[in-house]
Write a protein that holds these residues in place. Structure first.
Motif, PDB file in Angstrom:
ATOM      1  N   LEU A  61       0.836  -1.199   0.000  1.00 45.80           N
ATOM      2  CA  LEU A  61       0.000   0.000   0.000  1.00 45.80           C
ATOM      3  C   LEU A  61       0.869   1.247   0.000  1.00 45.80           C
ATOM      4  CD1 LEU A  61      -2.521  -1.111   2.802  1.00 45.80           C
ATOM      5  CD2 LEU A  61      -2.921  -1.184   0.333  1.00 45.80           C
ATOM      6  N   PRO A  62       1.772   1.364  -0.951  1.00 48.48           N
ATOM      7  CA  PRO A  62       2.719   2.486  -0.909  1.00 48.48           C
ATOM      8  C   PRO A  62       2.052   3.859  -0.901  1.00 48.48           C
ATOM      9  CG  PRO A  62       2.812   1.373  -3.035  1.00 48.48           C
ATOM     10  CD  PRO A  62       1.954   0.536  -2.150  1.00 48.48           C
ATOM     11  N   ASP A  63       0.877   3.967  -1.502  1.00 47.34           N
ATOM     12  CA  ASP A  63       0.181   5.248  -1.507  1.00 47.34           C
ATOM     13  C   ASP A  63      -0.465   5.576  -0.162  1.00 47.34           C
ATOM     14  OD1 ASP A  63       0.887   5.560  -4.171  1.00 47.34           O
ATOM     15  OD2 ASP A  63      -1.033   4.787  -4.921  1.00 47.34           O
ATOM     16  N   ASN A  64      -0.501   4.589   0.744  1.00 52.43           N
ATOM     17  CA  ASN A  64      -1.158   4.780   2.038  1.00 52.43           C
ATOM     18  C   ASN A  64      -0.196   4.718   3.218  1.00 52.43           C
ATOM     19  OD1 ASN A  64      -3.441   3.020   0.318  1.00 52.43           O
ATOM     20  ND2 ASN A  64      -4.168   4.873   1.328  1.00 52.43           N
ATOM     21  N   VAL A  65       1.115   4.738   2.975  1.00 51.42           N
ATOM     22  CA  VAL A  65       2.088   4.641   4.072  1.00 51.42           C
ATOM     23  C   VAL A  65       1.878   5.764   5.085  1.00 51.42           C
ATOM     24  CG1 VAL A  65       4.538   4.745   4.674  1.00 51.42           C
ATOM     25  CG2 VAL A  65       3.798   3.354   2.740  1.00 51.42           C
ATOM     26  N   GLY A  66       1.670   6.972   4.603  1.00 49.55           N
ATOM     27  CA  GLY A  66       1.425   8.098   5.515  1.00 49.55           C
ATOM     28  C   GLY A  66       0.177   7.885   6.349  1.00 49.55           C
ATOM     29  N   ASP A  67      -0.881   7.352   5.726  1.00 54.57           N
ATOM     30  CA  ASP A  67      -2.115   7.052   6.462  1.00 54.57           C
ATOM     31  C   ASP A  67      -1.857   6.012   7.541  1.00 54.57           C
ATOM     32  OD1 ASP A  67      -3.557   8.756   4.757  1.00 54.57           O
ATOM     33  OD2 ASP A  67      -3.995   7.118   3.359  1.00 54.57           O
ATOM     34  N   VAL A  68      -1.101   4.979   7.204  1.00 60.52           N
ATOM     35  CA  VAL A  68      -0.802   3.916   8.173  1.00 60.52           C
ATOM     36  C   VAL A  68       0.037   4.466   9.326  1.00 60.52           C
ATOM     37  CG1 VAL A  68       0.356   1.693   8.505  1.00 60.52           C
ATOM     38  CG2 VAL A  68      -1.053   2.083   6.461  1.00 60.52           C
ATOM     39  N   GLN A  69       1.005   5.300   9.011  1.00 63.39           N
ATOM     40  CA  GLN A  69       1.811   5.915  10.075  1.00 63.39           C
ATOM     41  C   GLN A  69       0.932   6.751  10.994  1.00 63.39           C
ATOM     42  OE1 GLN A  69       4.701   7.803   7.481  1.00 63.39           O
ATOM     43  NE2 GLN A  69       6.275   6.318   8.095  1.00 63.39           N
ATOM     44  N   GLU A  70       0.005   7.493  10.429  1.00 68.60           N
ATOM     45  CA  GLU A  70      -0.926   8.295  11.224  1.00 68.60           C
ATOM     46  C   GLU A  70      -1.808   7.398  12.089  1.00 68.60           C
ATOM     47  OE1 GLU A  70      -3.102  11.403  12.852  1.00 68.60           O
ATOM     48  OE2 GLU A  70      -1.231  11.494  11.730  1.00 68.60           O
ATOM     49  N   ILE A  71      -2.321   6.312  11.506  1.00 64.93           N
ATOM     50  CA  ILE A  71      -3.162   5.372  12.251  1.00 64.93           C
ATOM     51  C   ILE A  71      -2.415   4.843  13.469  1.00 64.93           C
ATOM     52  CG2 ILE A  71      -4.101   3.020  12.139  1.00 64.93           C
ATOM     53  CD1 ILE A  71      -5.018   3.694   9.249  1.00 64.93           C
ATOM     54  N   PHE A  72      -1.133   4.506  13.290  1.00 62.06           N
ATOM     55  CA  PHE A  72      -0.369   3.903  14.378  1.00 62.06           C
ATOM     56  C   PHE A  72       0.262   4.927  15.319  1.00 62.06           C
ATOM     57  CE2 PHE A  72      -1.204   0.110  12.140  1.00 62.06           C
ATOM     58  CZ  PHE A  72      -1.186  -0.868  13.116  1.00 62.06           C
ATOM     59  N   SER A  73      -0.120   6.167  15.185  1.00 61.27           N
ATOM     60  CA  SER A  73       0.349   7.175  16.138  1.00 61.27           C
ATOM     61  C   SER A  73      -0.650   7.352  17.283  1.00 61.27           C
ATOM     62  CB  SER A  73       0.584   8.516  15.430  1.00 61.27           C
ATOM     63  OG  SER A  73      -0.645   9.087  15.023  1.00 61.27           O
ATOM     64  N   LYS A  74      -1.766   6.614  17.227  1.00 56.58           N
ATOM     65  CA  LYS A  74      -2.833   6.738  18.237  1.00 56.58           C
ATOM     66  C   LYS A  74      -3.271   5.360  18.719  1.00 56.58           C
ATOM     67  CE  LYS A  74      -4.465  10.779  15.794  1.00 56.58           C
ATOM     68  NZ  LYS A  74      -5.214  11.093  14.625  1.00 56.58           N
ATOM     69  N   ARG A  75      -3.980   5.361  19.829  1.00 58.27           N
ATOM     70  CA  ARG A  75      -4.532   4.115  20.382  1.00 58.27           C
ATOM     71  C   ARG A  75      -5.589   3.534  19.449  1.00 58.27           C
ATOM     72  NH1 ARG A  75      -3.659   3.180  25.924  1.00 58.27           N
ATOM     73  NH2 ARG A  75      -5.584   1.998  25.938  1.00 58.27           N
ATOM     74  N   GLY A  76      -5.792   2.222  19.557  1.00 57.55           N
ATOM     75  CA  GLY A  76      -6.799   1.565  18.739  1.00 57.55           C
ATOM     76  C   GLY A  76      -6.400   1.430  17.284  1.00 57.55           C
ATOM     77  N   ALA A  77      -5.103   1.385  17.049  1.00 55.15           N
ATOM     78  CA  ALA A  77      -4.591   1.417  15.681  1.00 55.15           C
ATOM     79  C   ALA A  77      -4.987   0.187  14.864  1.00 55.15           C
ATOM     80  CB  ALA A  77      -3.075   1.567  15.701  1.00 55.15           C
ATOM     81  N   TYR A  78      -4.949  -0.995  15.452  1.00 62.64           N
ATOM     82  CA  TYR A  78      -5.182  -2.195  14.645  1.00 62.64           C
ATOM     83  C   TYR A  78      -6.586  -2.220  14.056  1.00 62.64           C
ATOM     84  CZ  TYR A  78      -0.695  -4.326  15.364  1.00 62.64           C
ATOM     85  OH  TYR A  78       0.648  -4.584  15.327  1.00 62.64           O
TER      86      TYR A  78
END
Length: 119
Positions: A61-78
């Motif tokens: 998901l190379p176009d979504n790496v930034g989104d994934v990084q943002e998701i994993f900067s907060k609780r409830g990421a999975y």
């Protein structure tokens, strides 16, 4: 004597002990005998958490790496990560990628701990 990798993957017999809830299972008297029992590492100890997710995102998901990084900067990421995967049609690919990484990591861990694994 080799152990079945399936038993390692499924952790064989599990005994649960917690300082917060007390013993949920009756532990064997010889539970501290390292010749008989070994603690299987969890996903975090095997580096199968956030680093694995980011590796997956970079590969699939190379176009979504930034989104994934943002998701994993907060609780409830999975949960949010799995929602993203579902929207991108990549959930099954993630499960296969994660299972493959877990198997490789556990086999490496067994090797480093002199646990002979038979298939």
């Amino acid at each position: 004597m080799p152990v079945s990798f399936k038993d390692v993957l499924l952790a064989g017999t599990l005994y649960w002990n917690s300082e917060f809830t007390g013993d949920l299972d009756e532990l064997p008297d010889d539970i501290d005998d390292s010749d008989k029992y070994v603690q299987i590492p969890d996903k975090k100890e095997l580096a199968l958490g956030k680093p694995l997710v980011l590796d997956f995102a970079r590969q699939f998901l190379p176009d979504n790496v930034g989104d994934v990084q943002e998701i994993f900067s907060k609780r409830g990421a999975y949960a949010r990560f799995k929602d993203l995967l579902q929207r991108r049609g990549a959930l099954d690919r993630w499960y296969a990628f994660e299972a493959n990484a877990e198997e490789r990591a556990l086999r490496t861990w067994c090797d480093h701990n002199s646990i002979e694994v038979g298939d």
